[in-house]
Motif scaffolding. Structure first.
Motif, PDB file in Angstrom:
ATOM      1  N   UNK A  14      42.207 -22.930-103.580  1.00  0.00           N
ATOM      2  CA  UNK A  14      41.688 -24.115-104.240  1.00  0.00           C
ATOM      3  C   UNK A  14      41.952 -24.070-105.731  1.00  0.00           C
ATOM      4  N   UNK A  15      42.886 -23.240-106.154  1.00  0.00           N
ATOM      5  CA  UNK A  15      43.185 -23.085-107.568  1.00  0.00           C
ATOM      6  C   UNK A  15      44.652 -23.386-107.820  1.00  0.00           C
ATOM      7  N   UNK A  16      44.959 -23.599-109.091  1.00  0.00           N
ATOM      8  CA  UNK A  16      46.332 -23.807-109.514  1.00  0.00           C
ATOM      9  C   UNK A  16      46.913 -22.469-109.943  1.00  0.00           C
ATOM     10  N   UNK A  17      48.088 -22.146-109.430  1.00  0.00           N
ATOM     11  CA  UNK A  17      48.679 -20.832-109.655  1.00  0.00           C
ATOM     12  C   UNK A  17      49.919 -20.966-110.511  1.00  0.00           C
ATOM     13  N   UNK A  18      49.982 -20.210-111.564  1.00  0.00           N
ATOM     14  CA  UNK A  18      51.168 -20.135-112.405  1.00  0.00           C
ATOM     15  C   UNK A  18      51.718 -18.721-112.311  1.00  0.00           C
ATOM     16  N   UNK A  19      52.849 -18.504-111.659  1.00  0.00           N
ATOM     17  CA  UNK A  19      53.382 -17.157-111.482  1.00  0.00           C
ATOM     18  C   UNK A  19      53.588 -16.400-112.798  1.00  0.00           C
ATOM     19  N   UNK A  20      53.971 -17.096-113.847  1.00  0.00           N
ATOM     20  CA  UNK A  20      54.212 -16.402-115.113  1.00  0.00           C
ATOM     21  C   UNK A  20      52.913 -15.879-115.719  1.00  0.00           C
ATOM     22  N   UNK A  21      51.843 -16.629-115.574  1.00  0.00           N
ATOM     23  CA  UNK A  21      50.557 -16.158-116.067  1.00  0.00           C
ATOM     24  C   UNK A  21      50.102 -14.916-115.305  1.00  0.00           C
ATOM     25  N   UNK A  22      50.355 -14.912-114.012  1.00  0.00           N
ATOM     26  CA  UNK A  22      49.968 -13.766-113.188  1.00  0.00           C
ATOM     27  C   UNK A  22      50.794 -12.541-113.566  1.00  0.00           C
ATOM     28  N   UNK A  23      52.085 -12.735-113.817  1.00  0.00           N
ATOM     29  CA  UNK A  23      52.930 -11.623-114.252  1.00  0.00           C
ATOM     30  C   UNK A  23      52.451 -11.063-115.586  1.00  0.00           C
ATOM     31  N   UNK A  24      52.011 -11.955-116.461  1.00  0.00           N
ATOM     32  CA  UNK A  24      51.493 -11.502-117.751  1.00  0.00           C
ATOM     33  C   UNK A  24      50.228 -10.665-117.570  1.00  0.00           C
ATOM     34  N   UNK A  25      49.371 -11.076-116.621  1.00  0.00           N
ATOM     35  CA  UNK A  25      48.167 -10.310-116.320  1.00  0.00           C
ATOM     36  C   UNK A  25      48.521  -8.922-115.794  1.00  0.00           C
ATOM     37  N   UNK A  26      49.478  -8.858-114.880  1.00  0.00           N
ATOM     38  CA  UNK A  26      49.887  -7.586-114.311  1.00  0.00           C
ATOM     39  C   UNK A  26      50.493  -6.674-115.375  1.00  0.00           C
ATOM     40  N   UNK A  27      51.328  -7.243-116.255  1.00  0.00           N
ATOM     41  CA  UNK A  27      51.931  -6.451-117.324  1.00  0.00           C
ATOM     42  C   UNK A  27      50.869  -5.924-118.281  1.00  0.00           C
ATOM     43  N   UNK A  28      49.858  -6.732-118.565  1.00  0.00           N
ATOM     44  CA  UNK A  28      48.781  -6.307-119.450  1.00  0.00           C
ATOM     45  C   UNK A  28      48.007  -5.133-118.861  1.00  0.00           C
ATOM     46  N   UNK A  29      47.703  -5.216-117.564  1.00  0.00           N
ATOM     47  CA  UNK A  29      46.956  -4.132-116.919  1.00  0.00           C
ATOM     48  C   UNK A  29      47.772  -2.846-116.878  1.00  0.00           C
ATOM     49  N   UNK A  30      49.067  -2.955-116.619  1.00  0.00           N
ATOM     50  CA  UNK A  30      49.915  -1.762-116.627  1.00  0.00           C
ATOM     51  C   UNK A  30      49.996  -1.159-118.017  1.00  0.00           C
ATOM     52  N   UNK A  31      50.044  -2.013-119.036  1.00  0.00           N
ATOM     53  CA  UNK A  31      50.142  -1.529-120.416  1.00  0.00           C
ATOM     54  C   UNK A  31      48.870  -0.797-120.834  1.00  0.00           C
ATOM     55  N   UNK A  32      47.738  -1.179-120.265  1.00  0.00           N
ATOM     56  CA  UNK A  32      46.476  -0.545-120.613  1.00  0.00           C
ATOM     57  C   UNK A  32      46.359   0.870-120.043  1.00  0.00           C
ATOM     58  N   UNK A  33      47.172   1.178-119.039  1.00  0.00           N
ATOM     59  CA  UNK A  33      47.169   2.527-118.471  1.00  0.00           C
ATOM     60  C   UNK A  33      47.956   3.468-119.362  1.00  0.00           C
ATOM     61  N   UNK A  34      47.550   4.717-119.382  1.00  0.00           N
ATOM     62  CA  UNK A  34      48.310   5.714-120.138  1.00  0.00           C
ATOM     63  C   UNK A  34      49.643   5.979-119.449  1.00  0.00           C
ATOM     64  N   UNK A  35      50.589   6.510-120.191  1.00  0.00           N
ATOM     65  CA  UNK A  35      51.903   6.802-119.611  1.00  0.00           C
ATOM     66  C   UNK A  35      51.773   7.783-118.457  1.00  0.00           C
ATOM     67  N   UNK A  36      50.916   8.794-118.613  1.00  0.00           N
ATOM     68  CA  UNK A  36      50.767   9.799-117.571  1.00  0.00           C
ATOM     69  C   UNK A  36      50.149   9.197-116.315  1.00  0.00           C
ATOM     70  N   UNK A  37      49.180   8.287-116.510  1.00  0.00           N
ATOM     71  CA  UNK A  37      48.540   7.672-115.348  1.00  0.00           C
ATOM     72  C   UNK A  37      49.520   6.773-114.605  1.00  0.00           C
ATOM     73  N   UNK A  38      50.343   6.034-115.335  1.00  0.00           N
ATOM     74  CA  UNK A  38      51.360   5.203-114.680  1.00  0.00           C
ATOM     75  C   UNK A  38      52.340   6.061-113.907  1.00  0.00           C
ATOM     76  N   UNK A  39      52.720   7.187-114.502  1.00  0.00           N
ATOM     77  CA  UNK A  39      53.650   8.098-113.823  1.00  0.00           C
ATOM     78  C   UNK A  39      53.027   8.656-112.553  1.00  0.00           C
ATOM     79  N   UNK A  40      51.757   9.040-112.636  1.00  0.00           N
ATOM     80  CA  UNK A  40      51.069   9.593-111.460  1.00  0.00           C
ATOM     81  C   UNK A  40      50.989   8.570-110.334  1.00  0.00           C
ATOM     82  N   UNK A  41      50.724   7.317-110.694  1.00  0.00           N
ATOM     83  CA  UNK A  41      50.651   6.263-109.674  1.00  0.00           C
ATOM     84  C   UNK A  41      52.017   6.042-109.028  1.00  0.00           C
ATOM     85  N   UNK A  42      53.057   6.002-109.835  1.00  0.00           N
ATOM     86  CA  UNK A  42      54.413   5.824-109.308  1.00  0.00           C
ATOM     87  C   UNK A  42      54.767   6.952-108.339  1.00  0.00           C
TER      88      UNK A  42
END
Length: 469
Positions: A14-42
């Motif tokens: 029931x909402x309007x979805x903008x894929x670019x806004x969602x990608x920006x949200x995902x990029x922001x959350x990944x950026x908030x993680x430390x480099x080591x934590x991102x590496x561990x998740x990968x």
């Protein structure tokens, strides 16, 4: 990628979805993680390493003690209080294995584990009543309609583990609407079942989610999605990797954006998206260590149910035996990577059996030259020690029931290894003989030319096959 907003079918969102806004949200959350934590998740997504901590008996006892303290501090836990004060449930109060699920799901953060544990009890009480708080769920707890839907295999475990030893849960979206009550009861029952696996408790569950264009229309309502998101937060297992295979076409990016929005932050960073169940998608899944040969989909997209039916039959036998007080601790439904399997057919594709063959080959020369039974026994004991050192087990197939049972008798185990050594030695000799015959044939064809053939080779520059009589 589309830059304009778009709306989906009313039953989907029931909402309007903008894929670019969602990608920006995902990029922001990944950026908030430390480099080591991102590496561990990968690395955990790829099955290279795990975020799980090393467990010792002392650490487990201490964690369970502190978990109870955290539970007692929680201001609101209605289902837990009902189980303890009204039902006097020993399952909720004393079952060590039940509580360890939630400690491992939160990587032994006892405060978070207490919230997850009591939240899960709320869902057990809401969808299964009091008996969900006094014992593990059983297949017979489902209604006949729910059993029929479960048997369709839209949600099932692959028969093989991934390369890191984790269970893989495959889910194919239903193409017809399923009532929320039925959907949640099936989801909770299946979660209760696969969360019994200790290795997957420690390393996390791998999920492969597939959906079609027809199934997208029947996505859950906003209220059900909210309830689902709350359930994910108290799920008895954590997800180490999520693979979403979405429909091809112009709706792909919109559906992808929606799936990201309805997922939690922890699940979003572990999710990978694919466009259609194509050969390219299967190759990509293979790079993550997923046994794509076991994916239960036909080329036309129909769900295969053979392995799922066998798994369901085993579960029913297992649950009935538990009710009768039988010991089922040595029953194995999904052998580990380093387990050695003894059954008719050899299971030569299994990772543990391949390692076992290499061990036999390395000891074969000494085994064939043994001078006494004692020497042979010492060699077999060394093979057994090396398998146990890799945390493997020796399993035998129960032909009647279809499950595996660990071989604990040393006499039986020595006998089976002796037979395996004898059979493998015969195969090695046969392979060497075939190679000798093949080599002799090639040598004969290369060096056994007559005068006519030699003359043709000379005339044709050495290629007799290019001349005709």
């Amino acid at each position: 990628r589309p830059s304009t907003t778009a709306t989906l079918h009313p039953s989907l969102t029931d909402t309007v979805v903008n894929p670019r806004d969602v990608d920006a949200l995902l990029a922001k959350e990944l950026h908030q993680l430390s480099f080591q934590h991102r590496t561990n998740i990968q690395e955990e997504i790829h099955g290279v390493q795990s975020l799980a901590v090393e467990e010792t008996p002392e650490m487990l006892d201490s964690s369970l003690w502190r978990l109870q303290e955290e539970i007692d501090r929680l201001p609101s836990k209605p289902a837990y209080d009902h189980a303890v004060l009204v039902l006097n449930s020993q399952y909720v109060q004393q079952d060590r294995n039940l509580r360890l699920k939630f400690l491992r799901a939160e990587i032994f953060d006892v405060a978070k584990a207490a919230v997850r544990f009591t939240g899960y009890l709320e869902y057990l009480r809401k969808y299964f009543g009091d008996f969900g708080l006094v014992r593990p769920l059983r297949y017979d707890d489902l209604t006949q309609q729910e059993q029929q839907i479960f048997d369709q295999g839209n949600s099932q475990l692959l028969p093989s583990r991934d390369r890191f030893g984790r269970l893989v849960n495959f889910y194919e979206q239903f193409t017809c609407p399923i009532p929320q009550l039925v959907r949640f009861r099936l989801m909770i029952y299946f979660a209760d079942v696969y969360s019994e696996d200790v290795v997957t408790q420690q390393r996390g569950l791998v999920a492969v989610f597939s959906t079609s264009k027809d199934a997208v229309v029947f996505q859950a309502s906003p209220a059900e999605r909210k309830d689902y998101n709350q359930f994910i937060k108290c799920h008895p297992m954590r997800w180490s990797a999520i693979h979403l295979i979405l429909p091809t076409g112009p709706t792909f990016h919109i559906v992808r954006a929606l799936m990201i929005l309805v997922s939690g932050a922890e699940e979003r960073v572990r999710t990978r998206f694919y466009e259609g169940m194509t050969m390219e998608t299967k190759y990509k899944l293979l790079t993550y260590g997923i046994p794509v040969q076991d994916l239960p989909l036909t080329p036309t997209g129909a769900v295969k149910t053979k392995n799922h039916q066998q798994f369901t039959n085993i579960r029913r036998h297992l649950e009935a035996s538990r009710d009768n007080g039988s010991d089922t601790s040595d029953w194995v439904t999904h052998p580990g990577l380093y387990d050695v399997l003894f059954s008719k057919g050899g299971n030569t594709h299994h990772e543990g059996n391949l390692d076992f063959q290499q061990l036999m080959e390395s000891k074969m020369s000494a085994y064939n030259c043994r001078q006494s039974r004692k020497e042979g026994k010492l060699i077999r004991e060394e093979i057994i020690r090396l398998v146990y050192q890799r945390r493997g087990r020796f399993l035998e197939l129960n032909r009647k029931g279809g499950w595996w049972v660990e071989i604990k008798s040393m006499d039986v185990l020595h006998s089976k290894i002796n037979t395996s050594m004898y059979d493998h030695n015969r195969r090695m000799i046969a392979r060497e003989n075939r190679q000798k015959v093949s080599s002799s044939t090639v040598k004969f064809l290369e060096g056994g030319t007559n005068k006519t053939t030699a003359k043709r080779q000379k005339l044709c520059g050495g290629f007799a096959g290019s001349c005709t009589a």
